[in-house]
Write a protein that holds these residues in place. Sequence first.
Motif, PDB file in Angstrom:
ATOM      1  N   GLU A  89      32.778  46.282  90.599  1.00 47.09           N
ATOM      2  CA  GLU A  89      32.318  47.265  89.941  1.00 47.09           C
ATOM      3  C   GLU A  89      30.924  47.391  90.302  1.00 47.09           C
ATOM      4  O   GLU A  89      30.102  48.177  89.616  1.00 47.09           O
ATOM      5  N   GLY A  90      30.272  46.600  91.251  1.00 50.73           N
ATOM      6  CA  GLY A  90      28.871  46.920  91.441  1.00 50.73           C
ATOM      7  C   GLY A  90      27.952  46.284  90.332  1.00 50.73           C
ATOM      8  O   GLY A  90      28.086  45.078  89.775  1.00 50.73           O
ATOM      9  N   VAL A  91      26.916  46.951  89.859  1.00 47.41           N
ATOM     10  CA  VAL A  91      26.165  46.611  88.833  1.00 47.41           C
ATOM     11  C   VAL A  91      26.965  46.534  87.561  1.00 47.41           C
ATOM     12  O   VAL A  91      26.505  46.130  86.461  1.00 47.41           O
ATOM     13  N   GLY A  92      28.055  47.272  87.562  1.00 44.38           N
ATOM     14  CA  GLY A  92      29.194  47.062  86.242  1.00 44.38           C
ATOM     15  C   GLY A  92      29.914  45.729  86.270  1.00 44.38           C
ATOM     16  O   GLY A  92      30.515  45.816  85.341  1.00 44.38           O
ATOM     17  N   GLY A  93      29.608  44.762  87.004  1.00 38.33           N
ATOM     18  CA  GLY A  93      30.219  43.470  87.126  1.00 38.33           C
ATOM     19  C   GLY A  93      31.538  43.625  87.861  1.00 38.33           C
ATOM     20  O   GLY A  93      31.790  44.417  88.577  1.00 38.33           O
ATOM     21  N   VAL A  94      32.471  42.668  87.506  1.00 37.42           N
ATOM     22  CA  VAL A  94      33.684  42.557  87.982  1.00 37.42           C
ATOM     23  C   VAL A  94      34.615  42.703  86.860  1.00 37.42           C
ATOM     24  O   VAL A  94      34.506  42.059  85.788  1.00 37.42           O
ATOM     25  N   LEU A  95      35.759  43.510  86.996  1.00 40.13           N
ATOM     26  CA  LEU A  95      36.711  43.681  85.973  1.00 40.13           C
ATOM     27  C   LEU A  95      38.032  43.070  86.497  1.00 40.13           C
ATOM     28  O   LEU A  95      38.374  42.890  87.608  1.00 40.13           O
ATOM     29  N   VAL A  96      38.915  42.580  85.327  1.00 43.67           N
ATOM     30  CA  VAL A  96      40.058  41.877  85.318  1.00 43.67           C
ATOM     31  C   VAL A  96      41.145  42.816  85.125  1.00 43.67           C
ATOM     32  O   VAL A  96      41.022  43.536  83.945  1.00 43.67           O
ATOM     33  N   HIS A  97      42.045  43.170  85.793  1.00 36.96           N
ATOM     34  CA  HIS A  97      43.131  43.899  85.464  1.00 36.96           C
ATOM     35  C   HIS A  97      44.348  43.399  85.412  1.00 36.96           C
ATOM     36  O   HIS A  97      44.773  42.371  86.207  1.00 36.96           O
ATOM     37  N   VAL A  98      45.238  43.716  84.363  1.00 35.57           N
ATOM     38  CA  VAL A  98      46.488  43.096  84.142  1.00 35.57           C
ATOM     39  C   VAL A  98      47.441  44.231  83.987  1.00 35.57           C
ATOM     40  O   VAL A  98      47.541  45.099  83.120  1.00 35.57           O
ATOM     41  N   ALA A  99      48.729  44.347  84.981  1.00 38.06           N
ATOM     42  CA  ALA A  99      49.520  45.345  84.693  1.00 38.06           C
ATOM     43  C   ALA A  99      50.880  44.800  84.292  1.00 38.06           C
ATOM     44  O   ALA A  99      51.141  43.667  84.590  1.00 38.06           O
ATOM     45  N   ASN A 100      51.525  45.303  83.367  1.00 39.47           N
ATOM     46  CA  ASN A 100      52.735  45.116  83.014  1.00 39.47           C
ATOM     47  C   ASN A 100      53.763  46.368  83.106  1.00 39.47           C
ATOM     48  O   ASN A 100      53.807  47.293  82.459  1.00 39.47           O
ATOM     49  N   ASP A 101      54.347  46.492  84.337  1.00 38.60           N
ATOM     50  CA  ASP A 101      55.346  47.570  84.450  1.00 38.60           C
ATOM     51  C   ASP A 101      56.571  47.526  83.963  1.00 38.60           C
ATOM     52  O   ASP A 101      57.424  48.168  83.978  1.00 38.60           O
ATOM     53  N   GLY A 102      56.960  46.224  83.220  1.00 39.12           N
ATOM     54  CA  GLY A 102      58.195  46.184  82.772  1.00 39.12           C
ATOM     55  C   GLY A 102      58.656  46.992  81.395  1.00 39.12           C
ATOM     56  O   GLY A 102      57.514  47.404  80.928  1.00 39.12           O
ATOM     57  N   PRO A 103      59.656  46.697  81.079  1.00 45.23           N
ATOM     58  CA  PRO A 103      60.057  47.452  79.609  1.00 45.23           C
ATOM     59  C   PRO A 103      59.801  46.934  78.446  1.00 45.23           C
ATOM     60  O   PRO A 103      59.883  47.281  77.314  1.00 45.23           O
ATOM     61  N   GLN A 104      59.254  45.377  78.556  1.00 49.06           N
ATOM     62  CA  GLN A 104      59.211  44.814  77.401  1.00 49.06           C
ATOM     63  C   GLN A 104      57.648  44.466  77.217  1.00 49.06           C
ATOM     64  O   GLN A 104      56.858  44.330  78.189  1.00 49.06           O
ATOM     65  N   PRO A 105      57.104  44.183  75.996  1.00 50.28           N
ATOM     66  CA  PRO A 105      55.404  44.049  75.906  1.00 50.28           C
ATOM     67  C   PRO A 105      55.437  42.663  76.395  1.00 50.28           C
ATOM     68  O   PRO A 105      56.241  41.581  76.596  1.00 50.28           O
ATOM     69  N   LEU A 106      54.032  42.444  77.034  1.00 54.69           N
ATOM     70  CA  LEU A 106      53.920  41.181  77.506  1.00 54.69           C
ATOM     71  C   LEU A 106      52.810  40.455  76.817  1.00 54.69           C
ATOM     72  O   LEU A 106      51.639  40.952  76.282  1.00 54.69           O
ATOM     73  N   ALA A 107      52.945  39.286  76.319  1.00 49.68           N
ATOM     74  CA  ALA A 107      52.145  38.330  75.616  1.00 49.68           C
ATOM     75  C   ALA A 107      51.891  37.260  76.584  1.00 49.68           C
ATOM     76  O   ALA A 107      52.870  36.458  77.109  1.00 49.68           O
TER      77      ALA A 107
END
Length: 277
Positions: free
Chosen positions: A90-108
Motif C-alpha cells: 500500500e505504499g506509504v500505507g504499509g503492507v496489508l495482510v488479507h485472509v479470504a474464507n470462501d467456504g460456507p463455515q466460519p474460519l477460526a
Amino acid sequence: RYGVDPVQLRRAEHGRYLDLSRAVNGEVMAEVLGEWRRCGSDCAGALVLWLKDMLPGAGLGVIDAGGAPKVAYHHLRRALAPTAVWTTDEGVGGVLVHVANDGPQPLAATLRVALYRDREIPAAQAETEIAVDPHTTRCWGVERLIGHFLDAAWAYRFGPPQADVIVATLRRDELISQSFRFPAGPPTEREPVERLGLSATAEPAGDRVLLTVRTRRLAYGVRLNAPGFVADDDAFSVEPGHGRRLTLRRVVPDATVAGATLTALNLASPLRVAPAE
C-alpha cells in the motif's frame, strides 16, 4: 522484476532465462489476483485466457501440452485457494495482510506475520487468533499486528529496509496458506547450498513419499525434479529457519527418489534429495 536484461540473459544463460521466465508469469498473475480479491475491490473475478497448451513449448496455458501443471498453475492455485492469505503493498500505507474464507463455515485460525533482515535474521513477529465469516475477506496492517511502525513496505526510504522478507502464515493445526513479500525485490542472487543451509530428505509413507525441506536462510522459488513423481506443491518458498513438507505421489510404478534434486531461484546449484535416516 528481477533486475536483469532478458535479452542479454537469454543469450548468455538460457537455462536461467527460462527459470525466471516461468516464475515471473505466475508471480505477476498472483499479485494481480491478490489486488482483485482484496477487501474493497470491485472486481468480481478473472478469466484464465488459455488453460492448456496445444503443442509442446512456450504457450499461454497454465497446463502444458502433456497435461502437467506449469509453474504459473501453482501460483494461481495458491492465490485462488478457497482459504488463503496474501499481502498487498500500500505504499506509504504499509503492507496489508488479507485472509479470504470462501467456504460456507466460519474460519477460526492463527495468523502469524514474520519479518526478516538479510533473508535470515528475525526483525519482528506477531501472532494472533482470527475469525473470518463465511464468504468474507478481512485485512490487517502488518505494523498494526506488530505493534509499531517499521516502514514494512519500504516506502519512506529512511534508510535500508528493516525487513527484506515478509512472511504471512495461516494455520489451524496444520499449514493452510502462506504468502511471501519482498519489499526490496525478489532475492535472485544465487547462493551456495552451504550458505542457504538448505536440506531435503525423503521418507516412504505407504504408496507415497514424504519430502521435508528445511532452510536456514530464505529459499525462494523451490522446485523438485523427481522423475516418476508428482508433488502437491511447486515453485514455493521456504521461510528462514523453518521447513515445508510435501507429499510425492508416484505416477510411474516402482519409481524411486534416488537421484531426485531440488532447485531454487536463489540456489547456486541443484541439491540432491537425501533418504531419511
